[in-house]
Write an enzyme that holds these catalytic residues in place. Structure first.
Site, PDB file in Angstrom:
ATOM      1  N   ASP A  82       2.126   5.155  -0.718  1.00  0.00           N
ATOM      2  CA  ASP A  82       2.231   6.500  -0.584  1.00  0.00           C
ATOM      3  C   ASP A  82       1.970   7.034   0.671  1.00  0.00           C
ATOM      4  O   ASP A  82       2.646   8.209   0.936  1.00  0.00           O
ATOM      5  CB  ASP A  82       1.274   7.047  -1.641  1.00  0.00           C
ATOM      6  N   ASP A 128       2.900   3.433   5.130  1.00  0.00           N
ATOM      7  CA  ASP A 128       3.517   2.542   4.255  1.00  0.00           C
ATOM      8  C   ASP A 128       4.790   2.392   4.301  1.00  0.00           C
ATOM      9  O   ASP A 128       5.906   1.735   3.972  1.00  0.00           O
ATOM     10  CB  ASP A 128       3.256   2.930   2.643  1.00  0.00           C
ATOM     11  N   ASP A 131       0.192  -1.103  -5.358  1.00  0.00           N
ATOM     12  CA  ASP A 131      -1.070  -0.473  -5.011  1.00  0.00           C
ATOM     13  C   ASP A 131      -1.755  -0.389  -6.176  1.00  0.00           C
ATOM     14  O   ASP A 131      -1.378  -0.531  -7.305  1.00  0.00           O
ATOM     15  CB  ASP A 131      -0.857   0.923  -4.791  1.00  0.00           C
TER      16      ASP A 131
END
Ligand code: ATP
Length: 896
Positions: free
Chosen positions: A628, A632, A327
């Site tokens: 997170d 996901d 990310d």
């Protein structure tokens, strides 16, 4: 008495528990209830008792051989041999059991370190506290991604969908509502309850804690849940298979020894003891304990570098990772957002302020007028459509919630707005929380202007609903979407995160995502900076050197993603960016091709991460993927190493992961890879060190019997060598520091056999050298007229000193041992000194002489022992040097 909370109304529940839905419990009340009920913590299954662990150590095929050998020695009335064999089994099982218990508790303690937090209303404030601090009567705020922290009677529900599989076994998610159900409703039908341990997949809710700890439904079945991690990795499993094969080989060789000896006319007794010697010699008893210790040390080292391993196989897999998908926000960047630019009424402004101070100033850029009537509504939208909390402590502002939203509150303060007063004046009637799939948030508020819908989110999502835009006079005019996009792109290209704002007059609760209308009025943009983490650039560079590609996958704008990627060296200087929409249009084959080339993916929806992982894996990549949010979870599970964020991550993401980062930092993934490679190295070093001894002991007995000569070492002495050297010398290898070049090597191919050809070669070489050295000195002493006992003592010393010298060779699999730092592992030298002292006692002290049948040897023999050991080590050193030379030739010829 357990009440039937599901069958009575929310108000009755609240009254029964003396709760307060507006303010939550007071801190005094919490203290009182906590003292009465105890913390909200489930006591796990009691750890295995020592005796159970001890017995499980004995249930190893190779230990069966040892036990069988002991029984055989008993039957033959070889009392000393039998007792020593049993003693060895005993010591080994005790060491194994102790180590396993320590490793288990260490890993379990690490897992607890990643403790779950719960949102709770107390004393009128929304707080996030550790779940263990909850009491009955607390008002809990649930949101997507949370693990339900206690049994809750739901009071207010919005789109709440919960996964209750861990409780009911029902794999379909369940939608919840606040309405009471029938008294006799089964657990699965109690839609107004959320039970501890279940996972919130979607939506939000407010719930009343009705039961904590052992009184929850989960508490009742907690005895069934065993949180103890399994100490097993692909390597240990492969070694278990290897031991089974070895079992039969050893048995066959022992039988052969026995048969050949008998044919030669030796006594049954002698040949049985020779078979016993072969069996006990060839078994690497210390291997399982050494592997457990090495793994436990590695997991501890990783935790100290902020990477907590949740599934042990990950330790090994880390060494094979070829792609890390990360990310952006918070992992590669600091997640410290500050609004610095505004676009409003068609004009640009800059926002100034020092550090986190609330004093600030808005300055017009270029032709922007100082008076701009759209400024106030833009900042107001950022205040109302916002879930972040703000308090003042000792004159300092303290924020909680999403950093993107803090930035908006701070921007409003700096623009001169009174945040608290405005929030009080505009009561929130309803809300649609931010969801990464939709990329916007909306609230419905009352206010002096009447009821209004306030929206903030990704530009394209917001603009799609707008026809009008507020101009600098505060008048709605037709929207110039091209100009707005151009301005946003320009801001984003400088690495800024850009948020768009809009409002719509009127509206009624409840809000629905699909009926928000297309008549919003665009208010403007707020651009915020989020600087890259200082260590990110270096970590990315180290990954590159280690043959690992770093891929950025973000929900943010393509230009923002490219800006940040360029700054920290992901992809090319101006990296090619692919968006989620472009990704969606690709079929599996095209995606596979793209996945290998593109390193920056923007505006990606969480669900698309799964496709990306699969595409990379189809190319043969071993993928580490960060995440997170709830959405996901599938990608985290699919990835070879799912990495969850310890601070910003949801409970669902953590539970789907193999590893949790306690500092949410990309650099910690790189550190974990480095540690993972180091651990695997150390496991191999131990194996390469220990196997030659077993090989040599087996061969020596076999050769002696086949050639019809006296055994150069007795079974007892073999056991002595094995136990003492593993404990004093071998285990020191577990403490070898990571070699400086681990991140300069390519990733280890996942299917690579444990022992490469080079390593098998080295084991055979070292083993053969031990056989030759021991035989040579044994026969030499006999020829010089010494006693058999003398010659055997010399042979045992050749073994032990040979292993000592070879230990140094094994400090690195490739490099010369002094290159890894002569004193970088003090355990090695401590072990060598202790072993030398012990061996001196073995040779010269009367009690050990009578126990092991050893006798004192003279200085000349000692000199020969030491010299033999040094020559052996030198020969292995030369073999390693040749290996390095060949490898270098191969890479240079490949390169040219
Ligand atoms: P990642 O963490 O995956 O690198 P990100 O955190 O930047 O990415 P998301 O949180 O998925 O990405 O946000 C995607 C987009 O949604 C952002 O670019 C922004 O436009 C918008 N957004 C982010 N946070 C909020 C919020 N709290 N409210 C409204 N919109 C938001």
């Amino acid at each position: 008495m357990t009440r039937l909370w599901h069958a009575i109304s929310p108000d009755e529940c609240v009254a029964a528990l003396g709760a307060d839905t507006a303010n939550g419990l007071s801190s005094d009340e919490v203290v009182r209830r906590l003292a009465a009920d105890g913390p909200n913590q489930l006591r796990g299954k009691p750890p295995k008792r020592f005796i159970e662990r001890f017995l499980s150590q004995l249930r190893e095929p190779l230990i069966y051989i040892l036990l069988g050998s002991g029984v055989l020695a008993l039957l033959l009335h070889e009392w000393v041999d039998a007792s020593v064999i049993f003693l060895v089994v005993l010591i080994n099982a005790v060491v194994g059991a102790v180590q396993e218990a320590r490793a288990h508790s260490a890993i379990a303690a690490l897992a607890r370190q990643v403790s779950a937090l719960a949102g709770v209303l107390r004393g009128g404030e929304r707080l996030r506290i550790e779940s263990s601090g909850l009491v009955a009567g607390d008002i809990v705020l649930l949101e997507a991604g949370d693990r339900v922290p206690a049994d809750l009677r739901l009071l207010k529900v919005r789109d709440l969908v919960v996964d209750e599989a861990m409780l009911t076994g029902e794999s379909l998610p369940v939608a919840k509502a606040a309405i009471a159900v029938a008294e006799d409703a089964a657990l699965v039908e109690r839609h107004c309850m959320a039970y501890a341990g279940t996972l919130v997949l979607q939506g939000t809710a407010t719930g009343l804690v009705v039961a904590t700890a052992g009184r929850t439904e989960l508490g009742r079945i907690a005895a069934l849940i065993d949180a103890a991690p399994l100490i097993a990795t692909p390597l240990t499993r492969r070694l278990a298979v290897f031991s089974n094969v070895m079992l039969w080989i050893i048995l066959a060789l022992a039988a052969l020894t026995f048969a050949v000896g008998l044919l030669r006319g030796e006594s049954v007794q002698d040949m049985l003891m020779a078979a016993v010697a072969l069996a006990v010699g060839a078994i690497p008893e210390g291997l399982p304990a050494a592997l457990t210790i090495t793994l436990a040390i590695g997991v501890g080292r990783m935790a100290r570098r902020a990477a907590v391993i949740r599934r042990l196989p990950a330790v090994e897999t880390l060494g094979s990772v070829t792609v890390i998908c990360s990310d952006k926000t918070g992992t590669l960047t600091q997640n410290r957002m500050t609004v610095t630019e505004l676009l409003v009424g068609g004009f640009g402004y800059t926002l100034h302020g020092a550090g986190g101070a609330e004093e600030g100033e808005i300055r017009p850029s270029g032709a922007a007028p100082t008076e701009n009537r759209a400024l106030h509504p833009l900042l107001l939208a950022g205040v109302l459509c916002n879930d972040a909390q703000m308090r003042r402590e000792d004159g300092q502002l303290v924020f909680s919630g999403d950093p993107t939203e803090w930035a908006l509150l701070l921007a409003a303060l700096r623009g001169g707005l009174d945040v608290d007063a405005l929030r009080a004046r505009h009561e929130r009637l309803d809300e649609l929380p931010f969801d990464a799939r939709y990329q916007y948030m909306a609230t419905l508020n009352t206010g002096p202007e009447g009821v209004r819908l306030w929206v903030k989110g990704a530009l394209e999502r917001v603009l799609a609903h707008c026809r009008l835009a507020l101009d600098a006079h505060g008048v709605p005019v037709p929207l110039d979407s091209v100009a707005i996009h151009a301005a946003a792109d320009e801001m984003a290209s400088r690495g800024m995160r850009v948020l768009a704002f809009a409002y719509r007059p009127g509206g009624a609760a409840p809000l629905m995502r699909n009926s928000l209308g297309d008549d919003w009025v665009f208010l403007g943009l707020q651009g915020m900076v989020d600087p890259p983490r200082g260590e990110a650039e270096q970590a990315v560079a180290r990954c590159k050197a280690a043959g690992i590609r770093v891929v950025m996958i973000t929900g943010d704008h393509a230009a923002t993603a490219a800006g940040i990627a360029g700054a920290i060296g992901i992809g090319a200087k101006t990296p090619r960016v692919m968006t989620g929409r472009e990704l969606a249009a690709l079929d599996a084959d095209a995606l596979r091709a793209v996945a290998g080339e593109v390193s920056v993916f923007a505006r990606v929806e969480p669900e698309q991460k799964l496709r990306l992982v699969e595409a990379l894996q189809a190319r043969g990549d071993v993928v580490a993927m960060t995440g997170d949010g709830v959405n996901d979870a599938p990608a985290l599970r699919q990835a070879d190493i799912g990495v969850a964020m310890g601070r910003g991550g949801t409970d669902v993401a953590k539970e789907s992961s193999d590893m949790v980062l306690t500092d949410d930092n990309f650099a910690s993934i790189e550190a974990a890879v480095e540690e993972g490679r180091g651990v695997y190295d150390n496991l191999l070093k131990f194996i390469v060190w220990t196997l030659p001894t077993n090989f040599a002991e087996g061969v020596i007995i076999l050769v002696a019997v086949l050639a019809g000569v006296t055994l150069p070492i007795t079974p007892l002495q073999i056991l002595w060598i094995n136990m003492s050297t593993v404990l004093l010398l071998g285990l020191a290898l577990a403490f070898e520091p990571i070699e400086s070049d681990v991140m300069a090597r390519p990733p280890r191919p996942p299917g690579e056999p444990i022992l490469t050809r080079a390593m098998t070669g080295r084991i055979t070489l070292a083993g053969t050298l031990l056989v030759i050295g021991a035989f040579w000195l044994f026969e030499r002493e006999l020829a010089a007229g010494r006693s058999v006992e003398y010659a055997r003592t010399a042979a045992v010393n050749v073994f032990v000193f040979g292993e000592m010298a070879y230990l140094l060779n094994c400090r690195s699999l490739h490099r010369a041992w002094w290159r890894v730092g002569v004193f970088s592992n003090p355990w090695i030298w401590a072990g060598i000194a202790a072993m030398a002292a012990l061996q001196f006692a073995f040779t010269h002290s009367a009690p050990m002489q009578s126990a092991f049948g050893s006798v004192a040897i003279d200085a000349a023999s000692w000199a020969e022992v030491v010299l033999t050991a040094l020559v052996m080590s030198a020969i292995v050193g030369i073999e390693k040097a040749i290996g390095r030379y060949v490898a270098k030739r191969r890479t240079t010829s490949k390169g040219s």
